[in-house]
Design a protein around this motif. Structure first.
Motif, mmCIF file in Angstrom:
data_model
loop_
_atom_site.group_PDB
_atom_site.id
_atom_site.type_symbol
_atom_site.label_atom_id
_atom_site.label_comp_id
_atom_site.label_asym_id
_atom_site.label_seq_id
_atom_site.Cartn_x
_atom_site.Cartn_y
_atom_site.Cartn_z
ATOM 1 N N GLU A 97 42.672 13.590 -21.224
ATOM 2 C CA GLU A 97 42.698 14.071 -22.751
ATOM 3 C C GLU A 97 41.381 14.004 -23.736
ATOM 4 O O GLU A 97 40.769 14.708 -24.034
ATOM 5 N N ALA A 98 41.156 12.387 -23.334
ATOM 6 C CA ALA A 98 40.040 12.080 -24.154
ATOM 7 C C ALA A 98 38.472 12.836 -23.463
ATOM 8 O O ALA A 98 37.843 13.072 -24.215
ATOM 9 N N GLN A 99 38.703 12.803 -22.250
ATOM 10 C CA GLN A 99 37.529 13.540 -21.439
ATOM 11 C C GLN A 99 37.531 14.917 -21.843
ATOM 12 O O GLN A 99 36.222 15.397 -22.077
ATOM 13 N N ALA A 100 38.553 15.743 -22.151
ATOM 14 C CA ALA A 100 38.546 17.221 -22.336
ATOM 15 C C ALA A 100 37.980 17.261 -23.908
ATOM 16 O O ALA A 100 37.226 18.146 -24.310
ATOM 17 N N CYS A 101 38.244 16.229 -24.652
ATOM 18 C CA CYS A 101 37.859 16.527 -26.141
ATOM 19 C C CYS A 101 36.527 15.539 -26.392
ATOM 20 O O CYS A 101 35.992 16.034 -27.492
ATOM 21 N N LEU A 102 36.049 14.943 -25.616
ATOM 22 C CA LEU A 102 34.729 14.248 -25.919
ATOM 23 C C LEU A 102 33.475 15.017 -26.233
ATOM 24 O O LEU A 102 32.554 14.472 -27.085
ATOM 25 N N GLY A 103 33.517 16.119 -25.604
ATOM 26 C CA GLY A 103 32.451 17.189 -25.882
ATOM 27 C C GLY A 103 32.280 17.491 -27.362
ATOM 28 O O GLY A 103 31.025 17.472 -27.961
ATOM 29 N N TYR A 104 33.271 17.509 -28.187
ATOM 30 C CA TYR A 104 33.452 17.607 -29.435
ATOM 31 C C TYR A 104 32.900 16.487 -30.066
ATOM 32 O O TYR A 104 32.164 16.851 -31.154
ATOM 33 N N LEU A 105 33.374 15.506 -29.846
ATOM 34 C CA LEU A 105 32.641 14.355 -30.462
ATOM 35 C C LEU A 105 31.170 14.150 -30.435
ATOM 36 O O LEU A 105 30.427 14.026 -31.501
ATOM 37 N N TYR A 106 30.542 14.468 -29.193
ATOM 38 C CA TYR A 106 29.242 14.297 -28.964
ATOM 39 C C TYR A 106 28.350 15.449 -29.894
ATOM 40 O O TYR A 106 27.421 15.062 -30.382
ATOM 41 N N GLN A 107 29.028 16.542 -30.147
ATOM 42 C CA GLN A 107 28.396 17.449 -31.010
ATOM 43 C C GLN A 107 28.469 17.073 -32.300
ATOM 44 O O GLN A 107 27.468 17.340 -33.228
ATOM 45 N N GLN A 108 29.744 16.328 -32.751
ATOM 46 C CA GLN A 108 29.767 16.077 -34.053
ATOM 47 C C GLN A 108 28.684 14.912 -34.349
ATOM 48 O O GLN A 108 27.945 14.859 -35.589
ATOM 49 N N ILE A 109 28.403 13.849 -33.241
ATOM 50 C CA ILE A 109 27.502 12.988 -33.468
ATOM 51 C C ILE A 109 25.952 13.624 -33.762
ATOM 52 O O ILE A 109 25.124 13.078 -34.510
ATOM 53 N N GLU A 110 25.708 14.703 -32.945
ATOM 54 C CA GLU A 110 24.462 15.102 -33.025
ATOM 55 C C GLU A 110 24.102 15.862 -34.507
ATOM 56 O O GLU A 110 23.290 15.823 -35.129
ATOM 57 N N MET A 111 25.130 16.434 -34.953
ATOM 58 C CA MET A 111 24.969 17.179 -36.066
ATOM 59 C C MET A 111 25.065 16.283 -37.227
ATOM 60 O O MET A 111 24.145 16.488 -37.991
ATOM 61 N N VAL A 112 25.517 15.243 -37.381
ATOM 62 C CA VAL A 112 25.641 14.324 -38.444
ATOM 63 C C VAL A 112 24.477 13.287 -38.295
ATOM 64 O O VAL A 112 23.851 12.931 -39.363
ATOM 65 N N ASN A 113 24.360 12.859 -37.018
ATOM 66 C CA ASN A 113 23.248 12.100 -36.683
ATOM 67 C C ASN A 113 23.161 10.812 -37.413
ATOM 68 O O ASN A 113 22.245 10.378 -37.966
ATOM 69 N N PRO A 114 24.136 9.955 -37.381
ATOM 70 C CA PRO A 114 24.396 8.739 -38.051
ATOM 71 C C PRO A 114 23.585 7.737 -37.419
ATOM 72 O O PRO A 114 23.071 7.814 -36.215
ATOM 73 N N ARG A 115 23.195 6.826 -38.207
ATOM 74 C CA ARG A 115 22.376 5.811 -37.470
ATOM 75 C C ARG A 115 23.172 4.695 -36.967
ATOM 76 O O ARG A 115 22.765 4.121 -36.030
ATOM 77 N N ILE A 116 24.558 4.644 -37.448
ATOM 78 C CA ILE A 116 25.401 3.576 -37.013
ATOM 79 C C ILE A 116 27.015 4.151 -36.782
ATOM 80 O O ILE A 116 27.202 5.058 -37.450
ATOM 81 N N ILE A 117 27.214 3.608 -35.927
ATOM 82 C CA ILE A 117 28.748 3.926 -35.216
ATOM 83 C C ILE A 117 29.533 3.133 -35.520
ATOM 84 O O ILE A 117 29.306 2.029 -34.637
ATOM 85 N N LEU A 118 30.797 3.033 -35.816
ATOM 86 C CA LEU A 118 31.633 2.065 -35.867
ATOM 87 C C LEU A 118 32.946 2.420 -35.093
ATOM 88 O O LEU A 118 33.507 3.627 -35.822
ATOM 89 N N LEU A 119 33.311 1.961 -34.375
ATOM 90 C CA LEU A 119 34.473 2.275 -33.394
ATOM 91 C C LEU A 119 35.787 1.481 -33.521
ATOM 92 O O LEU A 119 35.663 0.499 -33.429
ATOM 93 N N MET A 120 36.852 2.200 -33.884
ATOM 94 C CA MET A 120 37.886 1.482 -34.598
ATOM 95 C C MET A 120 38.619 1.365 -33.261
ATOM 96 O O MET A 120 39.525 2.291 -32.842
ATOM 97 N N GLY A 121 38.802 0.202 -32.770
ATOM 98 C CA GLY A 121 39.855 -0.195 -31.591
ATOM 99 C C GLY A 121 39.520 0.043 -30.417
ATOM 100 O O GLY A 121 38.280 0.905 -29.953
ATOM 101 N N ALA A 122 40.318 -0.102 -29.466
ATOM 102 C CA ALA A 122 39.968 -0.465 -27.848
ATOM 103 C C ALA A 122 39.972 1.052 -27.316
ATOM 104 O O ALA A 122 39.047 1.325 -26.484
ATOM 105 N N THR A 123 40.616 2.116 -27.767
ATOM 106 C CA THR A 123 40.332 3.396 -27.487
ATOM 107 C C THR A 123 38.969 4.066 -27.529
ATOM 108 O O THR A 123 38.280 4.437 -26.752
ATOM 109 N N ALA A 124 38.503 3.780 -28.901
ATOM 110 C CA ALA A 124 37.548 4.331 -29.027
ATOM 111 C C ALA A 124 36.277 3.689 -28.515
ATOM 112 O O ALA A 124 35.235 4.133 -27.845
ATOM 113 N N LEU A 125 36.463 2.076 -28.253
ATOM 114 C CA LEU A 125 35.225 1.504 -27.465
ATOM 115 C C LEU A 125 35.448 1.999 -26.059
ATOM 116 O O LEU A 125 34.144 2.028 -25.502
ATOM 117 N N ASN A 126 36.423 1.977 -25.500
ATOM 118 C CA ASN A 126 36.433 2.530 -24.139
ATOM 119 C C ASN A 126 36.158 3.874 -23.791
ATOM 120 O O ASN A 126 35.520 3.999 -22.803
#
Ligand code: URA
Length: 183
Positions: A97-126
């Motif tokens: 499920e995470a694999q199927a969805c990660l492409g959206y996250l990568y696009q969001q990161i590219e669009m917002v272009n944040p300097r810093i990313i804070l991962l909340m919890g183990a799932t986000a980290l992993n």
């Protein structure tokens, strides 16, 4: 902005994994599209699934307090999740499920272009950074990925279950504040 709305629309119609069958609606993420800080959680819970907005339940209220501790408000940051649809019974998203969805996250990161990313919890980290890291060992440590600074801390839901973790989470938030000031 048009690209962003197109992405939100694509997510709204997504059928890339079975979570689309049980969701009420997608929860793409929201916030400041020019944010210097992006927060990534695990996945929508019941409240988020109902309203289509990330981190609005109890964990979200605690997240607001964590942000307040470093003088940040929701409108200063962008918030999203590893998966954009609620896993049934709030279980951890499966790898596929995470694999199927990660492409959206990568696009969001590219669009917002944040300097810093804070991962909340183990799932986000992993799922976003490294499958082999443990949140208990790796929280509070700065990593770099794709030219951005990255840190994980405890998920606010974990702090609700175990208040003794709050001190560490507070230390981590102060570290985010210092990193934001230095970037
Ligand atoms: N927990 C998460 O990880 N994300 C949300 O949006 C809400 C609760």
């Amino acid at each position: 902005m048009d690209d962003y709305q197109a992405l939100v629309d694509t997510i709204a119609n997504c059928q890339r994994c079975p979570l689309c069958q049980t969701r009420t609606q997608t929860v793409p993420g929201e916030g400041n599209l020019q944010a210097r800080l992006m927060i990534i959680g695990e996945g929508p819970g019941a409240d988020e699934d109902r309203y289509g907005r990330p981190f609005i339940g109890r964990a979200g209220q605690l997240l607001d307090q964590m942000l307040d501790a470093i003088d940040l408000k929701r409108e200063d940051i962008y918030i999203t999740n590893i998966v954009k649809c609620r896993p049934p019974q709030n279980r951890t998203p499966k790898d596929e499920e995470a694999q199927a969805c990660l492409g959206y996250l990568y696009q969001q990161i590219e669009m917002v272009n944040p300097r810093i990313i804070l991962l909340m919890g183990a799932t986000a980290l992993n799922q976003y950074y490294d499958k082999n890291l443990r949140i208990t060992k790796s929280r509070g440590v700065w990593f770099e990925k794709d030219g951005r600074m990255l840190m994980a801390t405890f998920h606010p839901a974990a702090l609700l279950r175990d208040a003794s973790k709050k001190t560490d989470a507070f230390v981590d938030m102060l570290s985010v504040k210092r990193m934001l000031a230095s970037q």
